[in-house]
Design a protein around this motif. Structure first.
Motif, PDB file in Angstrom:
ATOM      1  N   ASP A  59      87.798   8.190  11.857  1.00 36.49           N
ATOM      2  CA  ASP A  59      86.673   8.636  11.038  1.00 36.49           C
ATOM      3  C   ASP A  59      87.112   8.993   9.621  1.00 36.49           C
ATOM      4  O   ASP A  59      86.293   9.409   8.803  1.00 36.49           O
ATOM      5  N   VAL A 560      81.924  10.575  20.768  1.00 26.29           N
ATOM      6  CA  VAL A 560      81.749   9.466  19.832  1.00 26.29           C
ATOM      7  C   VAL A 560      80.948   8.359  20.509  1.00 26.29           C
ATOM      8  O   VAL A 560      81.464   7.621  21.350  1.00 26.29           O
ATOM      9  N   TYR A 563      78.681   5.766  16.711  1.00 25.71           N
ATOM     10  CA  TYR A 563      78.991   6.419  15.429  1.00 25.71           C
ATOM     11  C   TYR A 563      79.121   5.370  14.341  1.00 25.71           C
ATOM     12  O   TYR A 563      79.881   4.414  14.468  1.00 25.71           O
TER      13      TYR A 563
END
Length: 677
Positions: A59, A560, A563
């Motif tokens: 991320d 997650v 995402y």
């Protein structure tokens, strides 16, 4: 003649000199360990941005292809064949055992300190090789002797509980630390040294302590009810107090981190100057920035160990060239938004002074200076060399545009059909960018900026986190380190100011595309203090390749699901920039203005549609892309699977059912099988 020929043929092959014949003095020991540096540290080589891409697939940072193996179910499968990669461990085992015996017998000549140095390196290398296996597989065979062809190799392949593997790794690290020099005579900080080993020991201990804490009950920790190793005959007498193990590793992390952090500190200053200001000013304008973009890292005390490059012998890289032109990578909106304001407040807090993100310059205004320094904004300097300035001004003169004293970035290379030079999010990393034009030649590997392998800031962060995880509070030592890191980044507010203003309902909101994965453990939000510690780590180490290891040890990927990686705010203002326009002539010879931006979701799309969001989504430009629906994590992916072939070879009867190399949880035992959860 025949006799002479026979004598020659009877000699041992020159490429197969036996260790007994060769390792007779200290210098020869050093040649062995040097060869394994490439196996235990990442190497900044290849036709890419190298060290500036190490956070890709998280991320924090995004490359053009995305991390499909980790975040799609059908990409990572149980291999049909392949070994567990024991070759290097075997070789180092052989070296350690044989040389220890010769040292004991007094059969190795040379300075005692040098002999100890190189043996310390060998123990460090073995620890690092095992640490790699621990991260990949968890439970792993512990083999400290060279096994010959007559040994029962299947028997030796029994997986040992991961906490015991980690304890063995720390034991090797302790042996290394006891023998390594603080400043090796031969190589200085280019070689493994005591302080680097202490920092890495703290990394390993923190990794295992937090992994065992946050993965408890998942089947990935020894002692869990569903731990695959619990029914193995060789574990029948195995006992564990899971909390005591966590405390042990956290204590080890604190002790090692404190030793090196107190010895080194943070002497390299941030001048708080965000850009060079003069023609031909390639360095010296900010020592903290230069620490990541200098050919000589010996002069930075915080750098505990580094890799040197030399273009004269063809050992160089392309990092600065790729960062100058774009390199299929970029920092994410999530990472950029996580940096604090200089007043210590998150961007959403009342009174933060956040200017919004209609431009990158605005997004960086009054922010943590690590963001200001290490991400290019539109007005940041791209080049200070006279040639670049002259080329720019010649083009500007033709277009009747103002000439400049220094070349600025302008708009990142977001919309282009040249995949190699595309900025994949619009947030181009500036960390590791060397302004010297000799470092930026694209036709040849010319960048000789040093590569940081270990730095003291990581040890400080390790202490802060380990001490809080162990005690639930911020002790005086942690407060000192944390304050020093913040002050160098231009943040003068108290730690409590940040914690009190941190709203976990926002930081851990899974409905917000840019939420921080590190705000979770085991799918649940953590508290504001621990999150602030993790955020500090994210800010200091951004773009250096620590992120995925952190997310895995924190068990921070459970939540997650779908995402979406996002980049810059494109559709408010950026899309209006003239750089996206070009002129062509129509059938009648009239000049027509066209636009490089194609956002229709088709195969030729160059930008994600504004109907999705105003933020650039690199994986949602067209629906044929396999990550169009975003990143979704699968529980099996916290650990790697063993191949079917190796499970059979490591079995007393050749069957997978009775293998000593039992499969990791949620991975099937059939070839090409996908994650079961």
């Amino acid at each position: 003649m025949l006799t002479a020929c026979n004598d020659f043929l009877d000699r041992a092959p020159l490429d197969q000199v036996s260790p007994g014949d060769y390792y007779k003095n200290a210098d020869q020991l050093g040649t062995f360990t040097w060869n394994y540096y490439k196996d235990i540290f990442p190497n900044n080589i290849g036709w890419w941005a190298g060290v500036a891409t190490y956070d890709n697939g998280t991320d924090n940072q995004a490359t053009s292809n995305g991390n499909a193996g980790m975040f799609l179910q059908d990409q990572w499968k149980v291999p049909t064949s392949g070994g567990i990669g024991f070759n290097a461990i075997r070789d180092v085992n052989k070296f350690i055992n044989e040389q220890e015996a010769k040292i004991k017998a007094g059969a190795i000549e040379g300075d005692k300190k040098q002999i100890n140095q190189y043996m310390g390196e060998a123990y460090f290398i073995r620890a690092m090789l095992y640490f790699s296996k621990l991260k990949s597989f968890g439970d792993f065979p512990i083999v400290l002797k060279e096994l010959n062809i007559d040994a029962d190799l299947a028997e030796a392949s029994k997986r040992m509980p991961r906490n015991l593997v980690a304890r063995q790794i720390l034991s090797d690290m302790d042996k290394a630390i006891s023998q390594l020099q603080e400043k090796p005579v031969n190589g200085g900080k280019l070689r493994i040294n005591k302080y680097a080993a202490l920092a890495v020991k703290s990394r390993i201990a923190l990794y295992e302590g937090t992994f065992e804490k946050y993965h408890r009950g998942t089947g990935r920790v020894p002692g869990d009810a569903n731990w695959p190793g619990k029914n193995m005959p060789w574990n029948k007498d195995f006992k564990i107090n899971q909390q005591e193990e966590v405390d042990f590793f956290l204590t080890q992390a604190m002790d090692a981190a404190k030793q090196v952090s107190d010895a080194i500190g943070l002497p390299t200053a941030n001048s708080h100057q965000m850009n060079p200001t003069k023609k031909s000013e390639y360095g010296g304008w900010n020592p903290y920035y230069d620490m990541f973009a200098s050919s000589d890292l010996n002069k930075y005390p915080e750098v505990l160990m580094w890799r040197q490059f030399n273009s004269d012998i063809g050992v160089a890289h392309l990092t600065s060239n790729k960062l100058r032109t774009g390199s299929q990578t970029g920092w994410t909106r999530g990472l950029v938004e996580s940096f604090l304001m200089k007043n210590g407040l998150p961007i959403y807090a009342t009174g933060s002074g956040y200017q919004g993100d209609k431009s990158i310059d605005l997004a960086k205004t009054n922010r943590d200076e690590r963001l200001q320094l290490f991400v290019f904004g539109e007005s940041d300097v791209l080049a200070t060399d006279p040639n670049s300035i002259a080329v720019y001004n010649a083009a500007a003169k033709k277009k009747k545009l103002p000439e400049v004293d220094l070349v600025k970035l302008g708009i990142a290379n977001i919309v282009t059909d040249n995949a190699e030079s595309k900025d994949n999010t619009g947030y181009r990393q500036r960390k590791f960018y060397n302004y010297d034009p000799d470092m930026q030649l694209g036709q040849t590997f010319s960048d000789v900026s040093g590569q940081i392998l270990v730095r003291v800031e990581e040890a400080m962060l390790n202490y802060i986190e380990a001490s809080y995880e162990k005690t639930g509070g911020i002790d005086a030592t942690a407060r000192k380190y944390w304050t020093q890191l913040r002050e160098r980044a231009g943040i003068t507010a108290s730690i409590e100011t940040t914690i009190d203003a941190t709203d976990m309902s926002r930081e851990a909101n899974v409905n917000t595309p840019s939420y921080d994965w590190g705000a979770f453990s085991t799918g649940k939000p953590i508290n504001a203090t621990l999150y602030s510690i993790r955020r500090e780590r994210r800010s200091e180490l951004a773009g250096e390749g620590y992120r995925m290891d952190d997310l895995i040890r924190w068990c921070a990927l459970d939540q997650v699901k779908n995402y979406q990686i996002e980049g810059v705010n494109f559709w408010d203002e950026m899309y209006k920039n003239k750089v996206f326009e070009y002129k062509v002539k129509d059938d009648k010879g009239n000049e027509v203005t066209k636009n490089y931006i194609v956002a229709d979701g088709g195969d030729k799309a160059t930008m994600s549609s504004k109907d999705l969001t105003k933020y650039y989504r690199p994986y949602q430009m067209n629906k044929k892309y396999n990550l169009y629906n975003g990143y979704t994590f699968y529980q099996a992916h916290y650990l790697s699977p063993f191949s079917v072939q190796e499970m059979k070879l490591c079995s007393p009867d050749g069957s997978v059912a009775n293998t000593y190399l039992y499969q990791n949880i949620y991975w099937p035992t059939t070839a090409n099988g996908e994650a079961e959860k």
